[in-house]
Design a protein around this motif. Structure first.
Motif, PDB file in Angstrom:
ATOM      1  N   CYS A 296       8.150  -7.168 -13.154  1.00 40.91           N
ATOM      2  CA  CYS A 296       8.111  -8.635 -13.073  1.00 40.91           C
ATOM      3  C   CYS A 296       9.521  -9.178 -12.933  1.00 40.91           C
ATOM      4  CB  CYS A 296       7.442  -9.208 -14.323  1.00 40.91           C
ATOM      5  SG  CYS A 296       7.072 -10.971 -14.199  1.00 40.91           S
ATOM      6  N   ASP A 297       9.741 -10.007 -11.924  1.00 46.87           N
ATOM      7  CA  ASP A 297      11.094 -10.481 -11.631  1.00 46.87           C
ATOM      8  C   ASP A 297      11.403 -11.833 -12.270  1.00 46.87           C
ATOM      9  OD1 ASP A 297       9.545 -12.163 -10.105  1.00 46.87           O
ATOM     10  OD2 ASP A 297      10.411 -11.571  -8.168  1.00 46.87           O
ATOM     11  N   ARG A 298      10.511 -12.333 -13.133  1.00 49.73           N
ATOM     12  CA  ARG A 298      10.761 -13.606 -13.817  1.00 49.73           C
ATOM     13  C   ARG A 298      10.390 -13.473 -15.275  1.00 49.73           C
ATOM     14  NH1 ARG A 298       9.302 -18.880 -10.275  1.00 49.73           N
ATOM     15  NH2 ARG A 298      10.297 -19.753 -12.123  1.00 49.73           N
ATOM     16  N   ALA A 299      11.022 -14.320 -16.104  1.00 47.66           N
ATOM     17  CA  ALA A 299      10.711 -14.387 -17.528  1.00 47.66           C
ATOM     18  C   ALA A 299      10.285 -15.812 -17.861  1.00 47.66           C
ATOM     19  CB  ALA A 299      11.921 -13.987 -18.372  1.00 47.66           C
ATOM     20  N   PRO A 300       9.498 -15.997 -18.914  1.00 46.62           N
ATOM     21  CA  PRO A 300       9.062 -17.346 -19.262  1.00 46.62           C
ATOM     22  C   PRO A 300      10.193 -18.178 -19.855  1.00 46.62           C
ATOM     23  CG  PRO A 300       8.323 -15.789 -20.919  1.00 46.62           C
ATOM     24  CD  PRO A 300       8.926 -14.975 -19.807  1.00 46.62           C
ATOM     25  N   ASP A 301      10.150 -19.479 -19.609  1.00 47.97           N
ATOM     26  CA  ASP A 301      11.101 -20.408 -20.209  1.00 47.97           C
ATOM     27  C   ASP A 301      10.608 -20.853 -21.582  1.00 47.97           C
ATOM     28  OD1 ASP A 301      12.751 -20.415 -17.938  1.00 47.97           O
ATOM     29  OD2 ASP A 301      11.524 -21.963 -16.981  1.00 47.97           O
ATOM     30  N   PRO A 302      11.512 -21.241 -22.464  1.00 48.95           N
ATOM     31  CA  PRO A 302      11.082 -21.785 -23.759  1.00 48.95           C
ATOM     32  C   PRO A 302      10.281 -23.071 -23.566  1.00 48.95           C
ATOM     33  CG  PRO A 302      13.426 -21.235 -23.782  1.00 48.95           C
ATOM     34  CD  PRO A 302      12.978 -21.149 -22.349  1.00 48.95           C
TER      35      PRO A 302
END
Length: 343
Positions: A296-302
């Protein structure tokens, strides 16, 4: 350790005997199988522990065996009402333990359940989740896997909105694989090992009945959920945690009041990340690898602070209403639901 609760072993399980240990519930949350998200939701752990303990005690009162031994206050397991009488919302739950052997994975052969059961003896966590559904929501995967007529519904195709089922549907999915997948009865039976599939289904239906009845008594609609089970010396025990706003979907006055609120919020506000998760899972399937998250090339934002506050009030107000006690300083369930609708 799981993504939202810590696991403590006091006495390890053996191939023949149950062990002793506990869950400590954190304020972490997880959506879309991501694991620990960037934020914590205040009081969430105490909410889940309280509601889970309350449901375990309902199950045991109904004659349903579980691995639950009480909530832990000052090192001692107590029933949840006694703990609450002391003015303490518990965060730790004492449980009996079963073995969880390694589940080997080979890129060509897949997961080796034969090895799991060879090491399991007569005391193990059944490597299945037993899913039950009373209502089929608009986004339910059941719509893509089955037709309405298979469930006693007089529809040629699935309607757009949620559909109540004439009888709960019970399905089996994997528990320890990197991506959950639904199983046909033959594969589920093989993965269950010595545990009988018919007995797992019957146990799930009884748990569903107890939770659904309690939900109706307190103004909630119980839509779906799951159980996990321990097989010990020929008997099945309901394990993990049951009937919380993380394990099950509930609604109140037509509004979701479970972790589904956070799932849907991320879909609306972080669609790029949600799409990247789906793409990574699909690519892992294509490659035949277990670790989709590494693709996965993205991470979740707060999340914004006000969203965390709304989520906190929903967990706490919902628990207060469900257990019938003012455990948390929180708005009424009607007020908490109104705030969710404004997100």
């Amino acid at each position: 350790m799981t993504s939202v609760k810590d696991f403590r072993v006091e006495e390890p399980a053996t191939p023949e005997a149950l062990g002793r240990g506990s869950f400590r519930f954190t304020d972490d949350y997880s959506v879309f199988d991501w694991g620990k998200m960037p934020d914590e939701i205040p009081d969430k752990g105490a909410s889940l522990c309280t509601m889970g303990a309350f449901n375990f005690e309902l199950l045991e009162a109904a004659g349903i065996p579980t691995h639950y031994r009480g909530v832990v206050i000052d090192g001692e397991p107590l029933d949840v009402d006694t703990a609450l009488d002391h003015g303490v919302a518990p965060r730790e739950m004492a449980i009996d333990l079963a073995q969880v052997p390694d589940l080997p994975f080979d890129e060509r052969e897949g997961y080796d359940y034969d090895a799991y059961h060879e090491a399991a003896g007569s005391n193990y966590v059944v490597p299945l989740e037993v899913v039950f559904r009373n209502r089929v929501g608009a986004g339910s995967s059941l719509r893509s896997r089955t037709e309405p007529g298979e469930h006693g519904l007089d529809h040629g195709a699935w309607p757009e909105g949620a559909v109540d089922l004439p009888e709960a549907v019970v399905e089996f999915s994997t528990k320890y694989e990197e991506q959950d997948r639904y199983l046909d009865p033959a594969e589920a039976d093989r993965i269950a090992g010595a545990a009988e599939l018919a007995e797992l289904e019957a146990l799930a239906r009884e748990v569903n009945r107890v939770v659904t009845e309690r939900a109706a008594e307190t103004g909630f609609v119980h839509q779906d959920g799951k159980i996990e089970c321990v097989y010990h010396d020929g008997d099945l025990l309901v394990a993990d945690v049951v009937g919380t706003f993380d394990e099950n979907r509930f609604s109140y006055d037509g509004q979701q009041v479970s972790k589904e609120v956070l799932r849907q919020y991320h879909k609306r506000t972080q669609p790029g990340w949600v799409e990247a998760v789906g793409a990574a899972k699909a690519e892992a399937d294509r490659r035949g690898v277990a670790d989709w998250k590494g693709l996965c090339d993205r991470a979740p934002d707060p999340l914004e602070n006000h969203v965390l506050g709304v989520a906190r009030d929903l967990y706490c107000a919902g628990t207060n209403a469900y257990v019938g006690r003012e455990v948390f300083d929180a708005p009424t369930i009607d007020e908490a639901v109104a705030s969710v609708r404004d997100l």
